[in-house]
Design a protein around this motif. Structure first.
Motif, short mmCIF file in Angstrom:
data_model
loop_
_atom_site.label_atom_id
_atom_site.label_comp_id
_atom_site.label_asym_id
_atom_site.label_seq_id
_atom_site.Cartn_x
_atom_site.Cartn_y
_atom_site.Cartn_z
N LYS A 265 0.83 -1.20 0.00
CA LYS A 265 0.00 0.00 0.00
C LYS A 265 0.86 1.26 0.00
CE LYS A 265 -4.43 1.15 0.28
NZ LYS A 265 -5.44 0.64 -0.66
N VAL A 266 1.89 1.28 0.83
CA VAL A 266 2.77 2.45 0.90
C VAL A 266 3.58 2.59 -0.39
CG1 VAL A 266 4.72 3.45 2.13
CG2 VAL A 266 2.88 2.39 3.41
N ASP A 267 4.03 1.47 -0.95
CA ASP A 267 4.79 1.53 -2.20
C ASP A 267 3.92 2.08 -3.33
OD1 ASP A 267 7.26 0.64 -3.81
OD2 ASP A 267 5.62 -0.37 -4.85
N ASP A 268 2.68 1.66 -3.40
CA ASP A 268 1.77 2.16 -4.42
C ASP A 268 1.53 3.66 -4.24
OD1 ASP A 268 -0.34 1.70 -6.56
OD2 ASP A 268 -1.56 2.50 -4.94
N ALA A 269 1.29 4.10 -3.00
CA ALA A 269 1.06 5.52 -2.76
C ALA A 269 2.31 6.34 -3.04
CB ALA A 269 0.60 5.74 -1.31
N GLY A 270 3.48 5.83 -2.67
CA GLY A 270 4.72 6.57 -2.91
C GLY A 270 5.03 6.74 -4.38
N ARG A 271 4.84 5.69 -5.16
CA ARG A 271 5.13 5.80 -6.59
C ARG A 271 4.12 6.70 -7.29
NH1 ARG A 271 9.10 2.36 -8.02
NH2 ARG A 271 9.61 0.71 -6.52
N ALA A 272 2.86 6.66 -6.87
CA ALA A 272 1.87 7.58 -7.43
C ALA A 272 2.21 9.03 -7.06
CB ALA A 272 0.47 7.21 -6.94
N SER A 273 2.68 9.25 -5.84
CA SER A 273 3.07 10.60 -5.42
C SER A 273 4.27 11.10 -6.20
CB SER A 273 3.38 10.60 -3.92
OG SER A 273 2.25 10.19 -3.18
N TRP A 274 5.22 10.21 -6.46
CA TRP A 274 6.39 10.62 -7.27
C TRP A 274 5.96 10.98 -8.69
CZ3 TRP A 274 11.07 12.31 -6.77
CH2 TRP A 274 11.96 12.26 -7.85
N HIS A 275 5.05 10.23 -9.25
CA HIS A 275 4.53 10.57 -10.58
C HIS A 275 3.85 11.94 -10.56
CE1 HIS A 275 2.74 10.01 -14.54
NE2 HIS A 275 1.56 10.32 -14.01
N THR A 276 3.08 12.21 -9.52
CA THR A 276 2.42 13.51 -9.39
C THR A 276 3.44 14.63 -9.26
OG1 THR A 276 0.48 12.51 -8.35
CG2 THR A 276 0.83 14.86 -7.97
N LEU A 277 4.49 14.41 -8.45
CA LEU A 277 5.52 15.44 -8.28
C LEU A 277 6.22 15.74 -9.60
CD1 LEU A 277 7.11 17.26 -6.34
CD2 LEU A 277 8.65 15.33 -5.93
N GLY A 278 6.57 14.68 -10.34
CA GLY A 278 7.22 14.90 -11.63
C GLY A 278 6.33 15.65 -12.60
N ALA A 279 5.05 15.27 -12.67
CA ALA A 279 4.12 15.97 -13.56
C ALA A 279 3.95 17.42 -13.15
CB ALA A 279 2.77 15.25 -13.55
#
Length: 432
Positions: A265-279
């Motif tokens: 769950k944390v890995d999924d949220a972290g990778r989605a957050s990183w994608h959001t930060l990059g965008a």
């Protein structure tokens, strides 16, 4: 009759007699009324029939499922809920206050790391392109980092050189502008006299003289923090390099520190957050570039001095949403007012407002999309809190932090199972 048949007959007769005795007991129990039972802590509430009367016992107390005693039952349900919310909010507030104190204590480390994360999100696609071109990871990271640093240094050099070259002319025109303002104060609707103007000027000069010590101490403190600025710059460079080269390994190491049930769950949220930060970072850079080009074109057309430095200032200010580009555009309007008069200043002001409208209603919804969409009220509150906590750096970091937290909370609160990682090993369970 054989012995076996005699034994079988005895067993049959014993079975029939036992069944008849069970039927007789059941009939007797159904005719006799059941005695009343008193409520106990194990089974609360009355258990006697409705017509039974229990003598010598107190009436039972109906307790709500959320209460544990008679005292709690006497408190209204709404007040119990409000009290539960209050003490939980107090605990959350104390924890948040402690975290802010910790961040304020180690901000010399936290702020460079936050800037390094923003730069890593911006430069990560370039590193990915070089990796697909079969370059070693360390070499690709070094090339991207050195190239970005050279671009920043070159831009700053051009801005400083143009500012130094045009500063004397702007200073002379600024003096002329001040005289024009004085004449307007005398002949305009205010009708100020020379005595009033002199008094106001003397008061301003007195304020400057009385605060000279404060200004000098601030300059000295700024000079004293030069070592901290250099240390922070070096930390940003090193952290950006290692985030770009080993970011995935660092994240996997941090996830392994969590309990097994929470890792996916944390890995999924972290990778989605990183994608959001990059965008967010890439979209902000593109929007800032468009703002700088749009305002810079008007500055060049109307021959306003320092067109390139002012466009660079607009580019940097656009990293603070809603507020930054407006303030930097206001500087361009003031320069146009001093150099070319009120008509040109009004035209530049209209250009700044037009670019802001295009940015807010066209560019940001089109480029950023819904993945990083944040309500303007949340943006304003985040910027104000960032300025209070960490100054200009806080204003720069606050909005991407809100975007990342928005994505992380949404993914953690979602009732979905994350996708299986591509490197996961699925072991089939053995049949029982």
């Amino acid at each position: 009759m054989s012995r076996f048949e005699r034994v079988r007959g005895r067993l049959r007769r014993a079975y029939q007699s036992s069944r008849e005795s069970v039927r007789a007991d059941r009939n007797a129990s159904s005719d006799t009324p059941e005695p009343a039972r008193v409520a106990s802590p194990v089974a609360p509430g009355p258990t006697a029939p409705p017509s039974a009367t229990v003598v010598g016992t107190e009436p039972p107390v109906d307790l709500h499922t959320s209460t544990a005693s008679r005292d709690d039952a006497d408190v209204p349900h709404g007040l119990r809920i409000a009290a539960a919310w209050c003490w939980r909010l107090i605990v959350i507030g104390v924890v948040a206050w402690a975290l802010l104190r910790i961040v304020g204590t180690v901000k010399i480390v936290i702020i460079p790391l936050a800037i390094a994360l923003l730069l890593s999100a911006l430069l990560a696609p370039a590193v990915g392109w070089l990796l697909r071109a079969r370059l070693p990871r360390s070499l690709a990271t070094a090339v991207v980092l050195v190239g970005g640093l050279a671009g920043v240094i070159g831009t700053l050099t051009l801005v400083v050189n143009e500012f130094i070259r045009g500063a004397p002319e702007l200073s002379q025109k600024s003096s002329e502008g001040v005289r024009q303002i004085q004449n307007w104060l005398k002949t305009g609707p205010l009708h100020l006299s020379d005595t009033q103007l002199d008094r106001y000027i003397d008061e301003a000069q007195g304020w400057i003289n009385s605060n000279t010590s404060d200004l000098t101490s601030g300059a000295l403190s700024t000079a004293a923090t030069l070592a901290e600025v250099l240390t922070g710059t070096l930390l940003v460079l090193f952290a950006t390099f290692f985030f770009l080269r080993d970011g995935n390994r660092i994240w996997r190491f941090l996830v392994r520190l969590l309990p097994v049930a929470a890792r996916w769950k944390v890995d999924d949220a972290g990778r989605a957050s990183w994608h959001t930060l990059g965008a967010y970072v890439r979209a902000t850079v593109l929007v800032a570039f468009i703002d700088a080009v749009g305002i810079g074109i008007f500055l060049v057309i109307f021959d306003v001095p320092f067109a390139f430095p002012l466009a660079a200032l607009v580019f940097l200010g656009a990293f603070i949403p809603i507020v930054g580009a407006a303030l930097s555009g206001g500087v361009a309007v003031l320069v146009a007012l001093v150099d070319s008069g009120p008509v040109t200043a009004l035209i530049i002001l209209g250009a700044v407002i037009g670019v802001q409208q295009v940015e807010g209603h066209v560019l940001q919804p089109l480029i950023m999309g819904r993945a990083v969409a944040i309500h303007p009220l949340a943006v304003i509150i985040g910027i104000a809190a960032g300025v209070v906590l960490a100054g200009i750096t806080g204003a720069l970091v606050s909005v991407p932090l809100i975007a990342v937290l928005n994505t992380a909370v949404r993914r953690l609160a979602a009732r979905t199972v994350p996708d299986t990682p591509p490197d996961a090993v699925v072991v089939a369970a053995q049949a029982p």
